[in-house]
Scaffold this motif. Structure first.
Motif, mmCIF file in Angstrom:
data_model
loop_
_atom_site.group_PDB
_atom_site.id
_atom_site.type_symbol
_atom_site.label_atom_id
_atom_site.label_comp_id
_atom_site.label_asym_id
_atom_site.label_seq_id
_atom_site.Cartn_x
_atom_site.Cartn_y
_atom_site.Cartn_z
ATOM 1 N N TYR A 278 118.318 26.869 57.170
ATOM 2 C CA TYR A 278 119.307 25.784 55.824
ATOM 3 C C TYR A 278 119.758 26.265 54.941
ATOM 4 O O TYR A 278 118.733 27.886 54.620
ATOM 5 N N VAL A 279 121.162 26.728 54.688
ATOM 6 C CA VAL A 279 122.133 27.489 53.723
ATOM 7 C C VAL A 279 121.490 26.647 52.939
ATOM 8 O O VAL A 279 122.905 25.330 52.496
ATOM 9 N N LEU A 280 121.290 26.680 51.225
ATOM 10 C CA LEU A 280 121.185 26.329 50.043
ATOM 11 C C LEU A 280 121.031 27.449 48.966
ATOM 12 O O LEU A 280 121.375 28.123 49.193
ATOM 13 N N SER A 281 121.704 26.657 47.746
ATOM 14 C CA SER A 281 122.390 27.912 46.785
ATOM 15 C C SER A 281 120.645 28.069 45.940
ATOM 16 O O SER A 281 120.327 29.186 45.723
ATOM 17 N N GLU A 282 119.346 27.592 46.043
ATOM 18 C CA GLU A 282 118.541 27.086 45.303
ATOM 19 C C GLU A 282 117.242 28.981 45.135
ATOM 20 O O GLU A 282 117.111 29.192 44.079
ATOM 21 N N PRO A 283 117.590 29.596 46.859
ATOM 22 C CA PRO A 283 116.475 30.918 46.622
ATOM 23 C C PRO A 283 117.600 31.718 45.837
ATOM 24 O O PRO A 283 117.024 32.511 45.932
ATOM 25 N N TYR A 284 118.665 32.141 46.378
ATOM 26 C CA TYR A 284 119.315 32.987 45.330
ATOM 27 C C TYR A 284 118.736 32.694 44.212
ATOM 28 O O TYR A 284 119.535 34.010 43.449
ATOM 29 N N ILE A 285 119.240 31.425 43.554
ATOM 30 C CA ILE A 285 119.413 31.773 42.348
ATOM 31 C C ILE A 285 117.486 32.155 41.413
ATOM 32 O O ILE A 285 117.658 32.691 41.082
ATOM 33 N N LEU A 286 116.479 31.699 42.631
ATOM 34 C CA LEU A 286 115.350 32.041 42.163
ATOM 35 C C LEU A 286 115.258 33.338 42.374
ATOM 36 O O LEU A 286 114.890 33.988 41.305
ATOM 37 N N ASP A 287 115.873 34.554 43.329
ATOM 38 C CA ASP A 287 115.994 35.464 43.337
ATOM 39 C C ASP A 287 116.812 36.237 42.236
ATOM 40 O O ASP A 287 116.181 37.270 41.995
ATOM 41 N N GLY A 288 117.516 36.049 42.069
ATOM 42 C CA GLY A 288 118.496 36.420 41.064
ATOM 43 C C GLY A 288 118.032 36.828 39.165
ATOM 44 O O GLY A 288 117.694 37.517 38.765
ATOM 45 N N ILE A 289 117.025 35.667 39.514
ATOM 46 C CA ILE A 289 116.640 35.156 38.148
ATOM 47 C C ILE A 289 115.120 36.213 37.651
ATOM 48 O O ILE A 289 115.063 36.224 36.721
ATOM 49 N N GLU A 290 114.396 35.546 39.301
ATOM 50 C CA GLU A 290 113.405 36.211 38.670
ATOM 51 C C GLU A 290 113.507 37.599 39.071
ATOM 52 O O GLU A 290 112.508 38.638 38.943
ATOM 53 N N LEU A 422 114.761 31.073 30.068
ATOM 54 C CA LEU A 422 114.595 31.897 29.886
ATOM 55 C C LEU A 422 114.862 33.487 29.700
ATOM 56 O O LEU A 422 115.221 34.309 29.290
ATOM 57 N N TYR A 423 115.386 33.378 31.337
ATOM 58 C CA TYR A 423 115.817 34.461 31.892
ATOM 59 C C TYR A 423 116.928 35.132 31.341
ATOM 60 O O TYR A 423 116.993 35.604 30.099
ATOM 61 N N LYS A 424 117.888 33.766 30.320
ATOM 62 C CA LYS A 424 118.984 34.195 29.795
ATOM 63 C C LYS A 424 118.661 34.917 28.026
ATOM 64 O O LYS A 424 119.584 35.514 27.142
ATOM 65 N N SER A 425 117.771 33.934 28.024
ATOM 66 C CA SER A 425 116.917 34.023 26.654
ATOM 67 C C SER A 425 116.436 35.417 26.472
ATOM 68 O O SER A 425 116.663 36.367 25.407
ATOM 69 N N VAL A 426 115.521 35.957 27.425
ATOM 70 C CA VAL A 426 115.544 37.611 27.514
ATOM 71 C C VAL A 426 116.283 38.666 28.134
ATOM 72 O O VAL A 426 116.020 39.494 27.780
ATOM 73 N N GLY A 427 116.798 38.337 28.564
ATOM 74 C CA GLY A 427 118.626 39.261 29.156
ATOM 75 C C GLY A 427 117.702 40.308 29.983
ATOM 76 O O GLY A 427 118.483 41.085 30.420
ATOM 77 N N GLN A 428 116.251 39.821 31.083
ATOM 78 C CA GLN A 428 115.838 40.605 32.585
ATOM 79 C C GLN A 428 115.419 39.415 33.188
ATOM 80 O O GLN A 428 115.095 38.506 32.739
ATOM 81 N N PRO A 429 115.708 40.133 34.575
ATOM 82 C CA PRO A 429 114.718 39.645 35.627
ATOM 83 C C PRO A 429 113.379 38.778 35.349
ATOM 84 O O PRO A 429 112.583 40.004 34.570
ATOM 85 N N LEU A 430 113.143 38.223 35.289
ATOM 86 C CA LEU A 430 111.682 37.914 34.732
ATOM 87 C C LEU A 430 110.101 38.305 35.087
ATOM 88 O O LEU A 430 110.019 38.927 34.025
ATOM 89 N N THR A 431 110.251 39.128 36.580
ATOM 90 C CA THR A 431 109.257 39.570 36.950
ATOM 91 C C THR A 431 109.131 41.346 36.026
ATOM 92 O O THR A 431 108.192 41.531 35.803
#
Length: 447
Positions: A278-290, A422-431
């Motif tokens: 599968y080529v999907l949006s979600e894993p790339y969004i999760l990677d960017g955010i986290e 939350l990511y947008k609020s704190v301004g950093q990748p969550l990890t």
């Protein structure tokens, strides 16, 4: 009816019929595709931070609050687990990771008090550290979220051990690490969850392995394809597992042109490996955010989004594709850019085709907008926030050809919305925000 409530202006949905779009979709495919240059196809030493990250607008805060409604409705007080689907008492480990993300988001956005947060997280971790495990080893793929018995999908009362998913456990591993690092009072409990599991069989020769029970017999198999494989491996690496091969984002990558954009995909497809690529949006969004794109190059995500925008520019069909529950049989589909040599296909895990159920994903629309903030992602964002809210949270999406809302309401959809904001609020990748160490050394250890 719901579909008459949806804004259908030319810029919002489609100016073409479904058969016309299907023809254009088929014509959009060119193999081989345009590769990404070696200089760009690398992970940056500096994690990516989205433009305009660092605060929420009033509109975004309202969206987050709407998403939190789901978790208020679907909290199981006795066990601390949260249902995967609204009103359905089942849960996967991936969705429990989302529940942790949602609770942390609600705490940081001040939707819940510190006391409520600590009570709920404490109950959840106690349950996770005492779950009955598949063969006494690892979490079963599904549990009844009230009785805690291992079950099969959709069968809430019958005890059944069906195996484990390394992808799901890898996602939970990331959020256990975020939780225990950001809130040290829970570190002992998060580590107790990890110690409860016999993690050795999650990996073999640096790759991820899962199990499936077929006709009563266990199948032990390599798990994961480009995107999810790398993301989940990152989570297991944080806990010290050897996942060097699973982290390699170049070993199986190829490119396909979709509407002129060279999209990365995994060459291991159903025909040659027995698994869907599968080529999907979600894993790339999760990677960017986290992680800030620390599991795959950001250039991969750029191409995934660019192809969906290019499809919109040609067809006038807003496109943001992901896997999720749908409110019609078969109830879960993968809406893909590309899978098993076919462009823009919507399939089940058993590779049955349901192209009429392709839908614009709410979580993908919001996630892409938070990460990129372009004119196209603003259109996605506006369509979602204008049309897809409910009194249960956010609906999962909008069907392209049926021209109606996908009324499924789920933890994954609403949780990804919360963690994006939350990511947008704190301004950093969550990890990074949480202070999680990368544990790069684990990837280089011998098995």
């Amino acid at each position: 009816m719901l579909k008459t409530e949806i804004s259908t202006s030319h810029s919002d949905t489609t100016g073409n019929t479904a058969p016309a779009i299907a023809t254009l979709d088929a014509q959009s495919l060119t193999l081989p595709g345009t590769p990404i240059s070696p200089s760009q196809a690398t992970i940056s030493k500096t994690p990516y931070i989205a433009p305009q990250a660092g605060s929420l607008t009033l509109e975004e805060t309202a969206i987050a609050h709407q998403a939190w409604l789901y978790f208020q409705r679907n909290w199981n007080e006795q066990t601390g687990l949260i249902n995967s689907v609204d009103g359905l008492t089942s849960v996967t480990m991936s969705d429990q990771a989302v529940a942790i993300a949602a609770l942390i988001s609600a705490r940081e956005l001040k939707f819940v008090s510190a006391y409520e947060f600590e009570v709920k997280i404490g109950k959840m971790l106690h349950t996770l550290a005492s779950l009955a495990l598949y063969k006494g080893e690892l979490p079963n793929k599904v549990y009844n979220s009230q009785t805690l018995i291992p079950i099969n999908y959709g069968q809430l009362e019958k005890r059944e051990e069906i195996g484990w998913s390394a992808i799901d456990i890898g996602r939970l591993a990331i959020w256990l690490k975020i939780l225990g690092t950001k809130y040290p009072q829970f570190q002992h409990q998060t580590e107790a969850v990890w110690r409860h599991w016999q993690v050795q069989r999650l990996t073999k020769d640096g790759q991820l392995y899962g199990t499936t029970v077929i006709n009563g017999k266990e199948q032990y198999h390599q798990e994961g394809r480009l995107g999810y494989e790398n993301y989940a491996a990152y989570g297991l690496k944080l806990w010290g597992l050897y996942v060097k091969e699973a982290l390699n984002y170049q070993s199986h990558v190829a490119f396909v042109n979709l509407y002129g954009k060279g999209v990365p995909y995994d060459e291991r497809n159903h025909e040659n490996s027995g698994a869907n690529n599968y080529v999907l949006s979600e894993p790339y969004i999760l990677d960017g955010i986290e992680t800030g794109f620390q599991t795959v190059p950001k250039a991969y995500a750029d191409r995934i989004l660019a192809a969906q925008e290019a499809r919109y520019l040609t067809t006038k069909q807003l496109t943001a594709l992901a896997a999720d529950y749908v409110d019609l049989p078969p109830y879960f589909v993968y809406s893909c850019l590309f899978v098993n040599k076919e462009p823009w296909a919507t399939i089940t895990e058993n590779h049955e085709k349901y192209h009429d159920l392709r839908f614009l994903s709410t979580k993908a629309a919001i996630g892409w907008h938070v990460l990129y903030n372009t004119a196209y992602t603003r259109q996605l964002f506006n369509f979602v926030q204008r049309n897809l809210h409910s009194n249960k949270g956010w609906y999962n999406g909008f069907y392209e050809s049926l021209k109606q809302i996908n009324q499924a309401v789920t933890a994954n959809n609403n949780g990804l919305i919360l963690e994006s904001l939350l990511y947008k609020s704190v301004g950093q990748p969550l990890t990074i925000w949480a202070g999680v160490k990368s544990s790069r050394s684990a990837a280089n250890k011998s098995a």
